[in-house]
Design a protein around this motif. Sequence first.
Motif, PDB file in Angstrom:
ATOM      1  N   LEU A 406     -39.680  35.756   3.693  1.00  0.00           N
ATOM      2  CA  LEU A 406     -41.097  36.058   3.473  1.00  0.00           C
ATOM      3  C   LEU A 406     -41.522  37.228   4.358  1.00  0.00           C
ATOM      4  CD1 LEU A 406     -43.828  35.315   2.186  1.00  0.00           C
ATOM      5  CD2 LEU A 406     -44.169  33.694   4.077  1.00  0.00           C
ATOM      6  N   SER A 407     -40.972  37.276   5.578  1.00  0.00           N
ATOM      7  CA  SER A 407     -41.305  38.389   6.474  1.00  0.00           C
ATOM      8  C   SER A 407     -40.821  39.722   5.913  1.00  0.00           C
ATOM      9  CB  SER A 407     -40.686  38.144   7.862  1.00  0.00           C
ATOM     10  OG  SER A 407     -39.281  38.309   7.830  1.00  0.00           O
ATOM     11  N   MET A 408     -39.707  39.707   5.171  1.00  0.00           N
ATOM     12  CA  MET A 408     -39.229  40.941   4.537  1.00  0.00           C
ATOM     13  C   MET A 408     -40.224  41.427   3.483  1.00  0.00           C
ATOM     14  SD  MET A 408     -36.419  41.459   6.117  1.00  0.00           S
ATOM     15  CE  MET A 408     -36.653  40.379   7.531  1.00  0.00           C
ATOM     16  N   GLY A 409     -40.807  40.494   2.721  1.00  0.00           N
ATOM     17  CA  GLY A 409     -41.813  40.862   1.732  1.00  0.00           C
ATOM     18  C   GLY A 409     -43.041  41.462   2.390  1.00  0.00           C
ATOM     19  N   LEU A 413     -44.621  45.388   2.010  1.00  0.00           N
ATOM     20  CA  LEU A 413     -46.014  45.716   1.693  1.00  0.00           C
ATOM     21  C   LEU A 413     -46.637  46.601   2.759  1.00  0.00           C
ATOM     22  CD1 LEU A 413     -47.216  42.204   0.420  1.00  0.00           C
ATOM     23  CD2 LEU A 413     -46.666  44.216  -0.963  1.00  0.00           C
ATOM     24  N   VAL A 414     -46.354  46.294   4.033  1.00  0.00           N
ATOM     25  CA  VAL A 414     -46.884  47.110   5.133  1.00  0.00           C
ATOM     26  C   VAL A 414     -46.310  48.519   5.073  1.00  0.00           C
ATOM     27  CG1 VAL A 414     -46.923  47.388   7.641  1.00  0.00           C
ATOM     28  CG2 VAL A 414     -47.345  45.140   6.630  1.00  0.00           C
ATOM     29  N   GLU A 415     -45.016  48.637   4.771  1.00  0.00           N
ATOM     30  CA  GLU A 415     -44.395  49.960   4.693  1.00  0.00           C
ATOM     31  C   GLU A 415     -44.966  50.762   3.533  1.00  0.00           C
ATOM     32  OE1 GLU A 415     -41.845  53.256   5.412  1.00  0.00           O
ATOM     33  OE2 GLU A 415     -42.827  51.699   6.608  1.00  0.00           O
ATOM     34  N   SER A 416     -45.282  50.108   2.428  1.00  0.00           N
ATOM     35  CA  SER A 416     -45.915  50.810   1.304  1.00  0.00           C
ATOM     36  C   SER A 416     -47.254  51.397   1.727  1.00  0.00           C
ATOM     37  CB  SER A 416     -46.123  49.850   0.126  1.00  0.00           C
ATOM     38  OG  SER A 416     -44.892  49.404  -0.390  1.00  0.00           O
ATOM     39  N   LYS A 417     -48.023  50.627   2.495  1.00  0.00           N
ATOM     40  CA  LYS A 417     -49.304  51.120   3.010  1.00  0.00           C
ATOM     41  C   LYS A 417     -49.074  52.294   3.956  1.00  0.00           C
ATOM     42  CE  LYS A 417     -53.279  49.701   5.837  1.00  0.00           C
ATOM     43  NZ  LYS A 417     -54.312  50.267   4.932  1.00  0.00           N
ATOM     44  N   ARG A 418     -48.053  52.184   4.820  1.00  0.00           N
ATOM     45  CA  ARG A 418     -47.778  53.264   5.776  1.00  0.00           C
ATOM     46  C   ARG A 418     -47.350  54.547   5.055  1.00  0.00           C
ATOM     47  NH1 ARG A 418     -44.393  56.044   8.588  1.00  0.00           N
ATOM     48  NH2 ARG A 418     -42.697  55.449   7.187  1.00  0.00           N
ATOM     49  N   TRP A 500     -33.317  56.659   0.327  1.00  0.00           N
ATOM     50  CA  TRP A 500     -34.385  55.853   0.913  1.00  0.00           C
ATOM     51  C   TRP A 500     -34.487  55.984   2.429  1.00  0.00           C
ATOM     52  CZ3 TRP A 500     -33.010  50.682  -2.050  1.00  0.00           C
ATOM     53  CH2 TRP A 500     -33.296  50.859  -3.416  1.00  0.00           C
ATOM     54  N   LEU A 501     -33.407  56.382   3.112  1.00  0.00           N
ATOM     55  CA  LEU A 501     -33.410  56.420   4.580  1.00  0.00           C
ATOM     56  C   LEU A 501     -33.016  57.802   5.089  1.00  0.00           C
ATOM     57  CD1 LEU A 501     -31.759  52.959   5.432  1.00  0.00           C
ATOM     58  CD2 LEU A 501     -34.169  53.583   5.656  1.00  0.00           C
ATOM     59  N   ASP A 511     -39.653  50.875   2.182  1.00  0.00           N
ATOM     60  CA  ASP A 511     -40.172  49.675   1.513  1.00  0.00           C
ATOM     61  C   ASP A 511     -39.180  49.149   0.482  1.00  0.00           C
ATOM     62  OD1 ASP A 511     -40.596  52.011   0.059  1.00  0.00           O
ATOM     63  OD2 ASP A 511     -42.266  51.162  -1.055  1.00  0.00           O
ATOM     64  N   ASN A 512     -38.445  50.056  -0.176  1.00  0.00           N
ATOM     65  CA  ASN A 512     -37.432  49.619  -1.145  1.00  0.00           C
ATOM     66  C   ASN A 512     -36.290  48.873  -0.457  1.00  0.00           C
ATOM     67  OD1 ASN A 512     -38.836  50.688  -3.268  1.00  0.00           O
ATOM     68  ND2 ASN A 512     -37.596  52.529  -3.478  1.00  0.00           N
ATOM     69  N   VAL A 513     -35.949  49.313   0.764  1.00  0.00           N
ATOM     70  CA  VAL A 513     -34.908  48.617   1.531  1.00  0.00           C
ATOM     71  C   VAL A 513     -35.334  47.182   1.793  1.00  0.00           C
ATOM     72  CG1 VAL A 513     -33.591  48.573   3.683  1.00  0.00           C
ATOM     73  CG2 VAL A 513     -34.141  50.763   2.619  1.00  0.00           C
ATOM     74  N   TYR A 514     -36.592  47.003   2.178  1.00  0.00           N
ATOM     75  CA  TYR A 514     -37.094  45.659   2.439  1.00  0.00           C
ATOM     76  C   TYR A 514     -37.121  44.808   1.171  1.00  0.00           C
ATOM     77  CZ  TYR A 514     -38.534  47.160   7.125  1.00  0.00           C
ATOM     78  OH  TYR A 514     -38.552  47.621   8.423  1.00  0.00           O
TER      79      TYR A 514
END
Length: 552
Positions: A406-409, A413-418, A500-501, A511-514
């Motif tokens: 769940l923390s990965m999800g 989402l946080v990385e998408s915002k960033r 991606w990296l 975010d795709n990695v996560y």
Amino acid sequence: MEAPSKSRLSRSTGGWITFPFIIASSIGLTLAYGGWSFNLIVYLIKEFDVESIDAAQISNLVNGAGSLIPVLAAIIADSFLGCYSTIWISSIISLLGTILLALTATLDSLRPKPCEVGSTSCSPKSRIQYVVLYAAIVLATLGYGGTRSTLSTIGADQLADKPKDQGIFFNWLFFFWYSACVVASTAILYVEDNVSWKAGFFICVACNVVALVIFLMGSRFYAKFKPQRSPFTSLARVVVASIRKRQIALPSTSEDFYQGQNIVPKALPVVPSKTFRLLNRAAIVSDGDIKQDGSTTNRWRLCSVQEVEDFKTLIRILPLWTSSFFLGTTIGVLISLSVLQALAMDLHIGPNFQIPAGSIFVFVLLSSALFLALFDKFLIPTWRSLTGKSLTPLQRIGVGHVLNHLSMGVAALVESKRLNGAKSNQRSNIVPISVLWLVPQLALVGIAEAFHYPGQVSLYYQEFPITLKNMATAMISVLVGIAFYLATALIDIVRKTTTWLPGNINNGRLDNVYWVLVVGGVVNFGYYVTCAWYYKYQNTKEVDYSDSASEE
């Protein structure tokens, strides 16, 4: 002269008088190691111009080695040097590495010269600078790893005649270890980021020196034991003996199997179980295998039935153990890449205070420690009142799996915002989004760890036979070490197969990695549930899992 038995300590040595020396040594060494390792990614990027993803990879390798080396050190201590010698030798190695690391921050000749602003060419990087840097990291990691498990073992040995006191010792040991990690990841990292790397690293050197001096000051109080046989040696003997006797037909009666040397005369002989029958050959008695006193002529040719069954217990639990590889891999990826996210976010809290990027690891420690206290005082009693049963280790591990993924999800989402913020602010590599947005994903990792880590220790400690009890924590250390190396391999695969990296994560798709880790976590959780469904507890005795976990 025989070494004293662990059940009979000399009145002049051992006991609680050794506690201050061992705890102080543990605190000093943890401060020294945490002070540089928690900020290693930032140091490599800012001072040695290492690409961000490469710095994260190096950090993963260091963390992996930091978990595997204690297992090797425990084997060396058990089989050759003993805990006392292993600790002081390892402390010196750690000190040498930390001094070298401090010198890289002190001497300009050991650091690449920074490129001038607006310059199109930079001074060539010296190979010797990187040789010294990596030698320092290797020595410091090797030294700390050599003390991590042996300090807890020698502390427990001092209270060998008081098992209840051993539990108290472990509780205090883990409390001070967590406390030292929090101090290292906040105070020392603040000095490194806001005063100088030189000052921060020499604080680490001072902590290492103090730890070594205090440990040696307590030498005359320690009860020292000669090295005994390592449980890993017993396991290896079963494999070797079964291979050497692979051509021998399996007998049908228990009389043909070796029961051991010190067996009660009236005890019924034990027949090896029918599972993994190939291993049963290790206990078959052949001509010339047994001496007149009942001992074996060649320990690598004949094992007792109990040793064979102990090895089978380990095999039965291996599928559950391997199901946690991916669990640890996601943690390794998240923690290392979260530092890179922090470096590209607003680190300020208020107008004057700035969080060191490496200090974000403290949120994992704090959430884990706080939730462990909540777990024992509130969740366990609530679960018992609702179900009338204790929360089993397998259930606890399962909840940890769910929360971890769940923390990965949340991280995705946080990385998408960033990344959206980075697109609207392309003039700077620092995204105007607070680093505190990373707290939920890190806090969830800590809560998940509070579930699955003690759950796994409880499972292994409950299920392993008495001769292999010490392997419970070793299984976790090996698992964590392998997981960090798998995290390194996973990041390498992503870099080679996707875009991606990149060096600047603002231009990538972290975010795709996560999200890939979320999908992998769901598949892995299915594997775990399958393993747990078919696993049968070997020890069905009711256990207070919260207590057993805290004692580890």
